[in-house]
Motif scaffolding. Sequence first.
Motif, PDB file in Angstrom:
ATOM      1  N   ASP A 113       5.938 -18.473 -14.050  1.00  0.00           N
ATOM      2  CA  ASP A 113       5.559 -17.060 -14.081  1.00  0.00           C
ATOM      3  C   ASP A 113       4.839 -16.614 -12.814  1.00  0.00           C
ATOM      4  O   ASP A 113       4.415 -15.455 -12.722  1.00  0.00           O
ATOM      5  CB  ASP A 113       4.653 -16.790 -15.289  1.00  0.00           C
ATOM      6  N   ALA A 114       4.681 -17.524 -11.853  1.00  0.00           N
ATOM      7  CA  ALA A 114       3.868 -17.236 -10.669  1.00  0.00           C
ATOM      8  C   ALA A 114       4.742 -17.037  -9.436  1.00  0.00           C
ATOM      9  O   ALA A 114       5.777 -17.678  -9.275  1.00  0.00           O
ATOM     10  CB  ALA A 114       2.886 -18.375 -10.425  1.00  0.00           C
ATOM     11  N   ASN A 115       4.288 -16.148  -8.558  1.00  0.00           N
ATOM     12  CA  ASN A 115       4.901 -16.040  -7.233  1.00  0.00           C
ATOM     13  C   ASN A 115       3.948 -16.507  -6.132  1.00  0.00           C
ATOM     14  O   ASN A 115       4.312 -16.479  -4.954  1.00  0.00           O
ATOM     15  CB  ASN A 115       5.418 -14.624  -6.950  1.00  0.00           C
ATOM     16  N   VAL A 116       2.737 -16.914  -6.519  1.00  0.00           N
ATOM     17  CA  VAL A 116       1.822 -17.598  -5.608  1.00  0.00           C
ATOM     18  C   VAL A 116       1.463 -18.940  -6.231  1.00  0.00           C
ATOM     19  O   VAL A 116       0.863 -18.979  -7.308  1.00  0.00           O
ATOM     20  CB  VAL A 116       0.539 -16.789  -5.345  1.00  0.00           C
TER      21      VAL A 116
ATOM     22  N   GLY B 253       1.280 -19.961   3.385  1.00  0.00           N
ATOM     23  CA  GLY B 253       2.478 -19.394   3.990  1.00  0.00           C
ATOM     24  C   GLY B 253       3.238 -18.624   2.939  1.00  0.00           C
ATOM     25  O   GLY B 253       2.995 -18.770   1.741  1.00  0.00           O
ATOM     26  N   PHE B 254       4.169 -17.780   3.378  1.00  0.00           N
ATOM     27  CA  PHE B 254       4.953 -17.029   2.408  1.00  0.00           C
ATOM     28  C   PHE B 254       6.387 -16.875   2.872  1.00  0.00           C
ATOM     29  O   PHE B 254       6.713 -17.060   4.040  1.00  0.00           O
ATOM     30  CB  PHE B 254       4.331 -15.651   2.118  1.00  0.00           C
ATOM     31  N   ARG B 255       7.219 -16.529   1.927  1.00  0.00           N
ATOM     32  CA  ARG B 255       8.637 -16.262   2.174  1.00  0.00           C
ATOM     33  C   ARG B 255       8.894 -14.788   1.868  1.00  0.00           C
ATOM     34  O   ARG B 255       8.519 -14.279   0.821  1.00  0.00           O
ATOM     35  CB  ARG B 255       9.500 -17.146   1.264  1.00  0.00           C
ATOM     36  N   LYS B 256       9.536 -14.100   2.804  1.00  0.00           N
ATOM     37  CA  LYS B 256       9.815 -12.679   2.637  1.00  0.00           C
ATOM     38  C   LYS B 256      11.322 -12.445   2.658  1.00  0.00           C
ATOM     39  O   LYS B 256      12.088 -13.265   3.147  1.00  0.00           O
ATOM     40  CB  LYS B 256       9.135 -11.879   3.743  1.00  0.00           C
TER      41      LYS B 256
ATOM     42  N   LYS C 144      13.761  -7.011   3.575  1.00  0.00           N
ATOM     43  CA  LYS C 144      12.974  -5.782   3.576  1.00  0.00           C
ATOM     44  C   LYS C 144      11.515  -6.049   3.932  1.00  0.00           C
ATOM     45  O   LYS C 144      10.699  -5.141   3.880  1.00  0.00           O
ATOM     46  CB  LYS C 144      13.049  -5.100   2.205  1.00  0.00           C
ATOM     47  N   PHE C 145      11.181  -7.284   4.260  1.00  0.00           N
ATOM     48  CA  PHE C 145       9.819  -7.721   4.582  1.00  0.00           C
ATOM     49  C   PHE C 145       8.903  -7.685   3.373  1.00  0.00           C
ATOM     50  O   PHE C 145       7.676  -7.666   3.511  1.00  0.00           O
ATOM     51  CB  PHE C 145       9.235  -6.905   5.744  1.00  0.00           C
ATOM     52  N   GLU C 146       9.488  -7.682   2.184  1.00  0.00           N
ATOM     53  CA  GLU C 146       8.718  -7.840   0.950  1.00  0.00           C
ATOM     54  C   GLU C 146       8.473  -9.333   0.730  1.00  0.00           C
ATOM     55  O   GLU C 146       9.417 -10.134   0.774  1.00  0.00           O
ATOM     56  CB  GLU C 146       9.480  -7.262  -0.234  1.00  0.00           C
ATOM     57  N   ILE C 147       7.231  -9.716   0.494  1.00  0.00           N
ATOM     58  CA  ILE C 147       6.938 -11.117   0.214  1.00  0.00           C
ATOM     59  C   ILE C 147       7.452 -11.453  -1.183  1.00  0.00           C
ATOM     60  O   ILE C 147       7.201 -10.726  -2.149  1.00  0.00           O
ATOM     61  CB  ILE C 147       5.427 -11.405   0.320  1.00  0.00           C
ATOM     62  N   GLU C 148       8.183 -12.541  -1.271  1.00  0.00           N
ATOM     63  CA  GLU C 148       8.751 -12.961  -2.551  1.00  0.00           C
ATOM     64  C   GLU C 148       8.012 -14.153  -3.153  1.00  0.00           C
ATOM     65  O   GLU C 148       7.967 -14.300  -4.376  1.00  0.00           O
ATOM     66  CB  GLU C 148      10.229 -13.312  -2.379  1.00  0.00           C
ATOM     67  N   HIS C 149       7.462 -15.013  -2.290  1.00  0.00           N
ATOM     68  CA  HIS C 149       6.783 -16.214  -2.791  1.00  0.00           C
ATOM     69  C   HIS C 149       5.798 -16.713  -1.745  1.00  0.00           C
ATOM     70  O   HIS C 149       6.068 -16.649  -0.538  1.00  0.00           O
ATOM     71  CB  HIS C 149       7.801 -17.321  -3.096  1.00  0.00           C
ATOM     72  N   SER C 150       4.639 -17.183  -2.211  1.00  0.00           N
ATOM     73  CA  SER C 150       3.627 -17.749  -1.317  1.00  0.00           C
ATOM     74  C   SER C 150       3.212 -19.131  -1.809  1.00  0.00           C
ATOM     75  O   SER C 150       3.193 -19.391  -3.021  1.00  0.00           O
ATOM     76  CB  SER C 150       2.379 -16.859  -1.265  1.00  0.00           C
ATOM     77  N   ASP C 151       2.888 -19.997  -0.858  1.00  0.00           N
ATOM     78  CA  ASP C 151       2.335 -21.317  -1.169  1.00  0.00           C
ATOM     79  C   ASP C 151       0.981 -21.451  -0.491  1.00  0.00           C
ATOM     80  O   ASP C 151       0.839 -21.133   0.698  1.00  0.00           O
ATOM     81  CB  ASP C 151       3.268 -22.427  -0.669  1.00  0.00           C
TER      82      ASP C 151
ATOM     83  N   SER D  76      -2.004 -15.131   2.092  1.00  0.00           N
ATOM     84  CA  SER D  76      -0.731 -15.268   1.383  1.00  0.00           C
ATOM     85  C   SER D  76      -0.209 -13.925   0.891  1.00  0.00           C
ATOM     86  O   SER D  76       0.954 -13.809   0.503  1.00  0.00           O
ATOM     87  CB  SER D  76      -0.886 -16.224   0.200  1.00  0.00           C
ATOM     88  N   LEU D  77      -1.047 -12.895   0.928  1.00  0.00           N
ATOM     89  CA  LEU D  77      -0.650 -11.546   0.516  1.00  0.00           C
ATOM     90  C   LEU D  77      -0.091 -10.720   1.669  1.00  0.00           C
ATOM     91  O   LEU D  77       0.335  -9.596   1.465  1.00  0.00           O
ATOM     92  CB  LEU D  77      -1.851 -10.814  -0.092  1.00  0.00           C
ATOM     93  N   GLY D  78      -0.144 -11.273   2.903  1.00  0.00           N
ATOM     94  CA  GLY D  78       0.470 -10.551   4.016  1.00  0.00           C
ATOM     95  C   GLY D  78      -0.241 -10.612   5.346  1.00  0.00           C
ATOM     96  O   GLY D  78       0.422 -10.693   6.384  1.00  0.00           O
ATOM     97  N   PRO D  79      -1.581 -10.537   5.391  1.00  0.00           N
ATOM     98  CA  PRO D  79      -2.260 -10.538   6.701  1.00  0.00           C
ATOM     99  C   PRO D  79      -2.346 -11.954   7.275  1.00  0.00           C
ATOM    100  O   PRO D  79      -3.399 -12.576   7.262  1.00  0.00           O
ATOM    101  CB  PRO D  79      -3.646  -9.971   6.371  1.00  0.00           C
ATOM    102  N   ILE D  80      -1.234 -12.448   7.780  1.00  0.00           N
ATOM    103  CA  ILE D  80      -1.103 -13.860   8.130  1.00  0.00           C
ATOM    104  C   ILE D  80      -1.619 -14.180   9.529  1.00  0.00           C
ATOM    105  O   ILE D  80      -1.754 -15.350   9.905  1.00  0.00           O
ATOM    106  CB  ILE D  80       0.379 -14.303   7.996  1.00  0.00           C
TER     107      ILE D  80
END
Length: 253
Positions: free
Chosen positions: A106-109, A146-149, A152-159, A182-186
């Motif tokens: 159920d998680a994307n992070v 880190g994250f995968r986008k 559209k540059f929408e983040i889909e998953h973060s580790d 992990s929410l975007g300001p990398i």
Amino acid sequence: MSAAALGAILLPCTAFADLPAIAQRQRGEKKTFTDNEITEGFLKIAFGAEYHLAGRVDRIRKYDGPVRVFADGSRADRKTQLAKIVADIAARVQHLDIAMAGSSEDANVQVKLVRDRDLHRTIATFYGSERAREIRSSLDPQCLSGFRKNEKFEIEHSDVILTVDNGDFVFFDCAYEELLQSLGPINDTASVPWTMFNDNVSMGYFDVYDQYLLNLLYDPRIKPGMTVQEVKALLPDVLTDVRAWVRKVNNLP
């Protein structure tokens, strides 16, 4: 948040203010910033990347939907602390829907809680041995995210990888920084002295300056894929609303 019914939102300064190292930093925290100081910092951390793996880094990257966090590890105390950190972030970022998830499905992070001696081995399982060596030589991390986008540059998953046995302050400092990144300001920058996204700065809590940055990023008017120029055109109006929110949740004058 029951105080919200009375028209006010009153929050503790941090979930872990009883730690001496955190309390000391809060006593000396700068809480007043000019529009230019906030805007400059936002543009530096929202665009670019401290360690660039793939894809363009000249666009806004963020989640465009609910964020659910799952902690994988054997330390129940660290899981409890992480849940408090997630709740603190949720309370301070107005338009971010973030909460703990009941299962990894159920998680994307995904947050991996590991012993310090297992950190680099864990990084290798995520990124491969060669990339792990590059990360170790360039960053020498105590923790990592880190994250995968998508296109559209929408983040889909973060580790997120956090160590659990380097003391409370290191855990809180890493958890706040890596979860927020992990929410975007990398991107990290040494040129902004008030942000936790500076390798020379350790916070251990969600400071006022970074609340400004995350609230700017997650304002609905700032959309994934926007360019620097597109964001600059919107920032004056967005910042007005963000200032009002950050002032309210921190009881600032």
